[in-house]
Design an enzyme around this catalytic site. Structure first.
Site, PDB file in Angstrom:
ATOM      1  N   CYS A  16       0.820  -1.209   0.000  1.00 14.66           N
ATOM      2  CA  CYS A  16       0.000   0.000   0.000  1.00 14.66           C
ATOM      3  C   CYS A  16       0.854   1.259   0.000  1.00 14.66           C
ATOM      4  CB  CYS A  16      -0.895   0.049   1.237  1.00 14.66           C
ATOM      5  SG  CYS A  16      -2.006  -1.347   1.406  1.00 14.66           S
ATOM      6  N   HIS A  63      -6.631   0.529   4.627  1.00 13.93           N
ATOM      7  CA  HIS A  63      -6.945  -0.248   3.428  1.00 13.93           C
ATOM      8  C   HIS A  63      -7.734  -1.477   3.857  1.00 13.93           C
ATOM      9  CE1 HIS A  63      -6.991  -2.211  -0.315  1.00 13.93           C
ATOM     10  NE2 HIS A  63      -6.003  -3.039  -0.087  1.00 13.93           N
ATOM     11  N   HIS A  97     -10.203  -4.876   3.088  1.00 17.54           N
ATOM     12  CA  HIS A  97     -10.615  -5.940   2.176  1.00 17.54           C
ATOM     13  C   HIS A  97     -11.998  -6.468   2.559  1.00 17.54           C
ATOM     14  CE1 HIS A  97      -6.531  -7.422   0.319  1.00 17.54           C
ATOM     15  NE2 HIS A  97      -6.772  -6.161   0.065  1.00 17.54           N
ATOM     16  N   GLU A 125     -28.274   8.983   7.664  1.00 16.53           N
ATOM     17  CA  GLU A 125     -27.710   9.874   8.682  1.00 16.53           C
ATOM     18  C   GLU A 125     -26.205   9.706   8.825  1.00 16.53           C
ATOM     19  OE1 GLU A 125     -28.922  12.219  10.416  1.00 16.53           O
ATOM     20  OE2 GLU A 125     -27.617  12.450  12.162  1.00 16.53           O
ATOM     21  N   HIS A 135     -11.935  -5.729  -4.989  1.00 11.76           N
ATOM     22  CA  HIS A 135     -10.754  -5.670  -4.140  1.00 11.76           C
ATOM     23  C   HIS A 135     -11.045  -5.139  -2.742  1.00 11.76           C
ATOM     24  CE1 HIS A 135      -6.215  -4.337  -4.035  1.00 11.76           C
ATOM     25  NE2 HIS A 135      -6.696  -4.464  -2.815  1.00 11.76           N
TER      26      HIS A 135
END
Lengths: 225, 225, 225, 225
Positions: free
Chosen positions: C92, C110, C112, C135, C187
């Site tokens: 990443c 990140h 998954h 909301e 992904h």
């Protein structure tokens, strides 16, 4: 995630160990939403032939080892009371004692799981739900994975004690001789075993069977329409 | 899974015990995704007639026992502040105080659970959702399992405080006299009780009712089409 | 369930506190199935302007406070390495640094999560998914509950670093100026904030929005057909 | 939620460390409903080339570090027994040893997850299920996110040991050369790796793939009808 060693596989232990195991299971079942909102319950064997019975109307994950009643399975009468005088015995008392007398159950779980309600819905106008084609059936004592396992589904009543007559009838019905559980429509399930760990195993197995049977039914509805 | 004894069934305890219970419940509710993303909240009784109110905009599972405001239910004014000067009182303040005044609620849970949003969707153009045929209805004080329980569903507004007018109206509507909850469409639910443990029970029961009603609705959609 | 006091609401703390918070969040996210199977990741601010970056290919719930790299957001170069020489920086890296440069993000999650994949599926041939009538939108900085919030959905590539070009493009697209997240089809999602606690809040909010939008979409499919 | 430091990323450790890791994983998997009702199991490498094998018929989250058998992967014979004389080796023995011999697996997970059963249902009359268009495929050693990954689905048999012949056949089928898992219809899955942490990663990845593939299939059924 923790690295502490788990508690040893318990033998059929002392009453004090059984009390600890029952409170552990209530917290476990609470985490699964089987006994939320103070609903549901459990019983297990006490010294002297009685049943340890959780109190009614309390948050089940907060029940402590000293909070159990001991009741006589012959008639549900209270043999020993917890120190906390505000507690009353569970409404499940009559049903738990019935399972003890009719099936020799020494431990009964009463679940309010959503999956048990949705499984009961599958019975519609029938008096049972059929479970098949699942390896987990082998987790029920005496049942094989090729059996079609019939579970009785009875109607709900305003009070839990009024379920007794229907339960007595289905426990005597030979179609349900291999069942260790009764589903109460709109309500939940009673699941039992010879001891606390068998009742736990049966509870976990039946909830899996409920979830699998509901998921497959709903998928089939879609695909065959 | 742990073998530690659970906390004893709490009486209506000291303010310090109530603070500890409120933080425990916030962590519990966070684990259920009812108060994630800093949303949702809770209040409970303080010494002297005030309400302990969680702060706004903080991760609810991280609220500590010293982080509560004490507000006057008569008008929502702050009676006592937490030591952490950066904290501001929850946006729920006006609504919690309204429930306290109109219904005598001493504890209110505000949930952002997905099930409450999906239950609100069922109202469509109506102003309520009807819940029926579920044993868990008995977990709501005064309600039986054969009752058709009507819950008000109000429209969402840009700010939480602007919900007050609608809430005042439905609290006065006799159709909803037995309700201990209000659903806000697209938003969540307010659920209350006489004390923290009743608010907890009602919160667990209503979320079960939301989940069951949504699951049955979606299944019925499929089967009757 | 435990009665221990939760950790205090953290200020923007020392690097050591940030490391502890990042490992806590990785365990939290692991429990939600956002970073299972060694997937996913997180970064946060290090002393001296760098980013603390979790290692690649390790079980994220097992990352310890000493296992982070410190990278330079200007170019992703490694400024400090963890003592464990077997560790390599997360794939990443390039994307986290891009979010830091283009949006000033000091923390990026990140995920998954399955819900992020299913939300990405809703885009089909479009390049975004629209979120509305919830909301929880207010949990995203600068967004109101009446806004229609557009999230970019980009195509997946064989390697994570190859996503950079697409991400650069959508970060410059004015339609997505209010977004703190990018969905990668098939992904997962990248979600960021000014600091670790804002990234956590945004992560919890976006996952809720994914789940709600998917649930409503699937229900609508059924009802309007 | 806890702030304790997680256990360090384990190397391929001592047998005692492997035993501790296996019990930790059994508790982890129990929490995910992969090994409930005493079902499922795990094995890992023992000193001297044997396999540490969990006992059969016990609640898997209660297995302690001393409760493992050591079996010879050449023929499944017991090399070392646990002190608790009441324990018997898992029914998975023959299958775990087969995976060790044919694929060099040093650790195998046997899951009874509902998602594995529902994924097996997708095979219908075919002998496999195809998984595609998911980044998480990269979590399987040697597989890319653009591959179409074929998993064998075999028929269930009354006893676990009778699965051996079918498993031997699919392990030799070149279509399944990249698979680290076999799905048993109506039953669950066997998932393996070179060591315990790879088996864990593969187990988490395959369960994600099962859930995603089932969710997408069910959604597509609706939309394309």
């Amino acid at each position: 995630m923790t690295t502490v060693n788990p508690p040893a596989i318990p033998p059929n232990g002392t009453e004090q160990e059984t009390r600890a195991l029952l409170t552990e299971l209530l917290r476990n079942f609470y985490g699964r939403n089987w006994v939320s909102g103070t609903g549901g319950g459990i019983c297990g064997p006490a010294d002297g032939g009685g049943l340890l019975l959780a109190p009614t109307g309390v948050h089940k994950e907060r029940v402590g080892v000293d909070d159990f009643f001991v009741v006589d399975p012959a008639d549900g009468s209270v043999m020993r009371r917890p120190p906390n005088a505000a507690l009353r015995p569970s409404e499940c008392n009559a049903i738990f004692c019935l399972a003890a007398r009719e099936r020799g159950a020494r431990s009964v779980v009463h679940s309010h799981a959503l999956s048990s309600v949705l499984a009961g819905d599958l019975a519609r106008d029938a008096d049972h739900v059929a479970i098949r084609d699942l390896e987990m059936l082998k987790g029920i004592r005496g049942v094989g994975n090729r059996d079609v396992h019939l579970l009785p589904v009875i109607r709900n009543t305003p009070r839990e004690s009024e379920l007794v007559e229907q339960i007595q009838r289905v426990l005597g019905d030979p179609r349900f001789a291999s069942a260790f559980a009764i589903v109460v429509a709109d309500h939940g399930a009673y699941i039992w075993g010879d001891d606390v760990l068998e009742a736990k195993r049966h509870a976990e197995v039946y909830h899996f069977l409920f979830e699998a049977t509901v998921a497959r039914h709903d998928r089939k509805e879609k695909e065959t329409r």
